[in-house]
Design a protein around this motif. Structure first.
Motif, PDB file in Angstrom:
ATOM      1  N   PHE A 147      54.925  40.708  32.610  1.00 40.62           N
ATOM      2  CA  PHE A 147      54.358  41.240  33.831  1.00 40.62           C
ATOM      3  C   PHE A 147      55.334  41.825  34.981  1.00 40.62           C
ATOM      4  O   PHE A 147      56.639  41.332  34.567  1.00 40.62           O
ATOM      5  N   ARG A 168      48.790  41.949  41.691  1.00 39.80           N
ATOM      6  CA  ARG A 168      47.698  40.871  41.685  1.00 39.80           C
ATOM      7  C   ARG A 168      47.236  40.589  40.366  1.00 39.80           C
ATOM      8  O   ARG A 168      46.693  39.488  40.240  1.00 39.80           O
ATOM      9  N   GLN A 169      47.678  41.322  39.340  1.00 39.67           N
ATOM     10  CA  GLN A 169      47.323  41.176  37.962  1.00 39.67           C
ATOM     11  C   GLN A 169      48.160  39.937  37.511  1.00 39.67           C
ATOM     12  O   GLN A 169      47.868  39.093  37.118  1.00 39.67           O
ATOM     13  N   ARG A 228      49.343  37.551  39.621  1.00 43.52           N
ATOM     14  CA  ARG A 228      48.788  36.617  40.429  1.00 43.52           C
ATOM     15  C   ARG A 228      47.659  35.908  39.516  1.00 43.52           C
ATOM     16  O   ARG A 228      47.454  34.675  39.364  1.00 43.52           O
ATOM     17  N   GLU A 229      46.725  36.768  39.167  1.00 41.79           N
ATOM     18  CA  GLU A 229      45.490  36.397  38.606  1.00 41.79           C
ATOM     19  C   GLU A 229      45.802  35.819  37.320  1.00 41.79           C
ATOM     20  O   GLU A 229      45.086  34.807  36.673  1.00 41.79           O
ATOM     21  N   HIS A 230      46.820  36.392  36.624  1.00 44.80           N
ATOM     22  CA  HIS A 230      47.316  35.789  35.108  1.00 44.80           C
ATOM     23  C   HIS A 230      47.738  34.513  35.270  1.00 44.80           C
ATOM     24  O   HIS A 230      47.068  33.440  34.366  1.00 44.80           O
ATOM     25  N   GLU A 238      46.915  32.244  37.533  1.00 45.82           N
ATOM     26  CA  GLU A 238      45.620  31.412  37.734  1.00 45.82           C
ATOM     27  C   GLU A 238      45.110  31.219  36.703  1.00 45.82           C
ATOM     28  O   GLU A 238      44.346  30.065  36.703  1.00 45.82           O
ATOM     29  N   TYR A 239      44.758  32.098  35.954  1.00 49.39           N
ATOM     30  CA  TYR A 239      43.960  32.114  34.742  1.00 49.39           C
ATOM     31  C   TYR A 239      44.511  31.066  33.650  1.00 49.39           C
ATOM     32  O   TYR A 239      43.828  30.049  33.087  1.00 49.39           O
ATOM     33  N   ALA A 293      43.808  27.537  35.010  1.00 48.76           N
ATOM     34  CA  ALA A 293      42.554  27.336  34.894  1.00 48.76           C
ATOM     35  C   ALA A 293      41.696  27.051  33.607  1.00 48.76           C
ATOM     36  O   ALA A 293      40.920  26.313  33.513  1.00 48.76           O
ATOM     37  N   THR A 294      42.680  27.659  32.622  1.00 51.92           N
ATOM     38  CA  THR A 294      42.290  27.579  31.113  1.00 51.92           C
ATOM     39  C   THR A 294      42.794  26.056  30.721  1.00 51.92           C
ATOM     40  O   THR A 294      42.115  25.803  29.569  1.00 51.92           O
ATOM     41  N   ASN A 310      42.938  22.897  31.380  1.00 50.41           N
ATOM     42  CA  ASN A 310      41.726  21.934  31.238  1.00 50.41           C
ATOM     43  C   ASN A 310      40.721  22.288  30.360  1.00 50.41           C
ATOM     44  O   ASN A 310      40.114  21.323  30.339  1.00 50.41           O
ATOM     45  N   MET A 311      40.557  23.282  30.012  1.00 48.16           N
ATOM     46  CA  MET A 311      39.306  23.762  29.270  1.00 48.16           C
ATOM     47  C   MET A 311      39.634  23.580  27.856  1.00 48.16           C
ATOM     48  O   MET A 311      38.885  23.510  26.883  1.00 48.16           O
ATOM     49  N   GLU A 336      44.613  22.900  42.750  1.00 47.03           N
ATOM     50  CA  GLU A 336      43.417  23.930  42.702  1.00 47.03           C
ATOM     51  C   GLU A 336      42.907  23.398  41.445  1.00 47.03           C
ATOM     52  O   GLU A 336      41.691  23.393  41.169  1.00 47.03           O
ATOM     53  N   TYR A 337      43.752  23.296  40.326  1.00 46.56           N
ATOM     54  CA  TYR A 337      43.091  23.397  38.897  1.00 46.56           C
ATOM     55  C   TYR A 337      43.390  22.102  38.379  1.00 46.56           C
ATOM     56  O   TYR A 337      43.316  22.006  36.992  1.00 46.56           O
ATOM     57  N   ASP A 338      43.740  20.928  39.045  1.00 44.38           N
ATOM     58  CA  ASP A 338      43.678  19.754  38.491  1.00 44.38           C
ATOM     59  C   ASP A 338      44.582  19.516  37.245  1.00 44.38           C
ATOM     60  O   ASP A 338      44.279  19.069  36.302  1.00 44.38           O
TER      61      ASP A 338
END
Lengths: 405, 405
Positions: B124, B133-134, B136-138, B140-141, B144-145, B147-148, B185-187
């Protein structure tokens, strides 16, 4: 004399309701109560469509379990259930095991993918806090990436929702609110975005009043949703779905985001533990116990209760799970007091409201059909009600939904 | 008599400064001024590390170009430059072409990847609003992923920053502020996150005072950054980098996020248009014109000016670009008034401040070394200064950085 031990697994609507009712009904000296849950928080499953779309922060849809239980009466254990040894009367956890005299299984459901190829791997789910925030971030990432591409891939902005049931429709409602915000945030032309809902059944929201269904469909279509009804998803790939309608040749729809919002089955722990079940759901006795196991109750998404009027199972909802929790709490209290007569569960349907985004909804409340702002208001009342039932006024104030005028 | 036409391509620090100075210097009847830019906004390149880390919203780092230009004097054209036909005296755009009598090339730089395999595809960049912003979102993703996943992939939480120059260090500073927020935010367990900085040069922040460099390194290390100095990135793959240090065997570092923050080169339009350049940078004359082309000025990242003191080029910065813009505006005004004596550009280094996240920085200002809160304060002064220089007090009030005590 040894105190009986009541173990509740799962702190969703059913399990938590059982716990808070039991802690009121039972004295400290009457029994030990243990609540086991994977996370230290409860989340509002019925609000996850909002967290998934990004219209409500996921911290607003969850609260600390320890805030609503009476810790002088209830032992909270944060652990994940692996299996239930119903003959040995114990619950096997990832980090240990717990014996019980009475067990309440309230583990919640799981997405049912009907064996559709690729769904499990490539489709996102509106299942829990983790999956919802991943879905939210995935959508944002698609938008954030769009302007970075030299060759613009418009399919990145195609969102497919599989299932036009309750969750699917409520998620679509939130999406139509969220997309304009995302377009603004990431400098994306609104007209490039496509939202498609694919439903295998011949109608949207099966079981709902046709007049309300028409209202919902036309409102969502007006906001840009395209419905493919009577159309089945045959397969999901990393960047598309294959759909088929009747005898027509299956076709591919390219999509940056596929959400599977159709179908809930019982928890896989049920079958793993050797309970007789249909799609993970156990047909419980009228007193909510498992046939043959007088010390085991099952409530919520893994229980199956027949609606005698239409001779079909009630769909799994928060409302039914909470009502079951109340009955189970009273039945367990009766059992530990050596009463043999247990209460029979009957579902008292107070109504159903399906939101269509902010400020719009459809519903049947106390037998009356409502739509629009009125229904949307009732939806908030319903949402606040479950908070009230479990955590009282304090929780409503903390986590409730209020519209500021 | 036909009015001469001045065309400025690029609305970064240099181009926008040229424009706002020209619109003050020149009367409506003296010349036509056309400003061409890809976006309808200017962004603060020197603030992008904040937008990339997610510590500052990207809308805070950009403003509408039409807010700072005098539209009675300047024609703004939103289009992308494809090539410059310097012999035909016109600029080829995606949607047309524009002729010029005087051209100011202020197109900004591009990331220099030194031909390292996979960098362009998988790393990046902190290059513009879209890439920030890409990124930043990467990030965060990834959180976010995490814990899944049933099998937790800890490498997902490894962030590699390639380059310990100005951008790399400033981005690391923001990251160390942002990571605890993301964990919350994402535990995600804070201790699972790893931040690694890889720098091929033998030192962090080459050219900076060693005492300040030591301060920066120890502050960032204290906040969890691991530095691999004298270590080159050999290759970037979709989920890792291959690094090598001297004669050592190259090794792989698995990482969910790789950011390339090392090296800027001139714009590729420069070479495409047949200008003689080194890594896309043209060694301009003292009056900032291109040798052999008396009607073409180049400023900013695509220009090369030698620092006589050390006989090396000045690094491309916002400060030098803006100073060049001021000189170019005066020189063009002179040319259209038929003066032959043009002003010579000399860089007046007012100092440099490198932020280390919120509340911390290092710098040399008016020849004095500063660190910590004082330096951090000066950084905000510097940031507000470029707003002031281009848009006056109004823009500072609107977009400036103020700390509320």
């Amino acid at each position: 004399m040894r105190k009986p031990k009541i173990v509740i697994i799962g702190a969703g609507y059913g399990g938590l309701m059982t716990t808070v009712r039991l802690q009121k009904l039972i004295g400290v000296n009457e029994a030990d109560i243990v609540l086991i849950n994977k996370n230290d928080y409860h989340y509002e499953t019925t609000w996850l469509h909002e967290a998934s779309a990004g219209t409500l922060h996921h911290d607003k849809v969850r609260y600390d379990i320890r805030d609503v239980i009476d810790r002088s009466k209830v032992d909270f254990v944060q652990d994940t259930v692996v299996e239930i040894n119903k003959e040995g009367k114990k619950v096997i956890l990832e980090k240990g095991e717990v014996e019980y005299d009475y067990l309440v299984i309230a583990l919640g459901g799981e997405p049912e993918t009907f064996g559709i190829k690729g769904l499990k791997e490539y489709a996102f789910g509106i299942t829990n806090v983790n999956s919802s925030r991943q879905l939210r971030e995935h959508i944002e990432y698609q938008f954030a990436t769009y302007n970075m591409e030299e060759e613009k891939n418009d399919n990145r902005l195609v969102l497919v929702v599989g299932g036009a049931g309750f969750t699917g429709i409520e998620f679509l409602g939130e999406l139509t609110n969220r997309i304009p915000e995302l377009c603004h945030e990431y400098d994306v032309d609104y007209h490039k975005v496509k939202i498609i809902c694919v439903e295998a059944a011949p109608t949207v929201l099966p079981g709902f009043d046709p007049e309300l269904v028409n209202y919902a469909v036309s409102q969502l279509e007006r906001k840009g949703v395209e419905f493919l009804i009577g159309t089945a998803i045959k397969e999901c790939t990393p960047d598309s779905i294959i759909v088929g309608k009747g005898e027509e040749e299956p076709r591919e729809i390219k999509a940056g985001t596929v959400v599977w919002a159709a179908g809930v089955r019982g928890n896989s722990i049920i079958e793993k533990s050797g309970f007789e079940a249909m799609r993970g759901r156990v047909k419980v006795q009228p007193d909510l116990r498992v046939p043959g196991f007088d010390d085991v109750f099952i409530i919520g998404d893994s229980s199956l209760v027949i609606n005698e009027e239409i001779n079909r199972p009630y769909p799994p909802t928060a409302q039914i799970a909470m009502q079951q929790g109340e009955v189970v709490a009273r039945n367990i209290a009766a059992l530990i007091r050596n009463k043999t007569e247990l209460e029979t569960f009957t579902f008292d349907n107070k109504g159903t409201v399906c939101s269509l985004g902010e400020d719009d909804a459809i519903g049947v409340v106390f037998g009356k059909k409502i739509t629009g702002a009125k229904a949307s208001f009732m939806k908030k009342v319903v949402d606040n009600r479950s908070l009230y039932m479990i955590g009282g006024v304090g929780l409503v104030v903390k986590k409730g939904k209020f519209k500021l005028f």
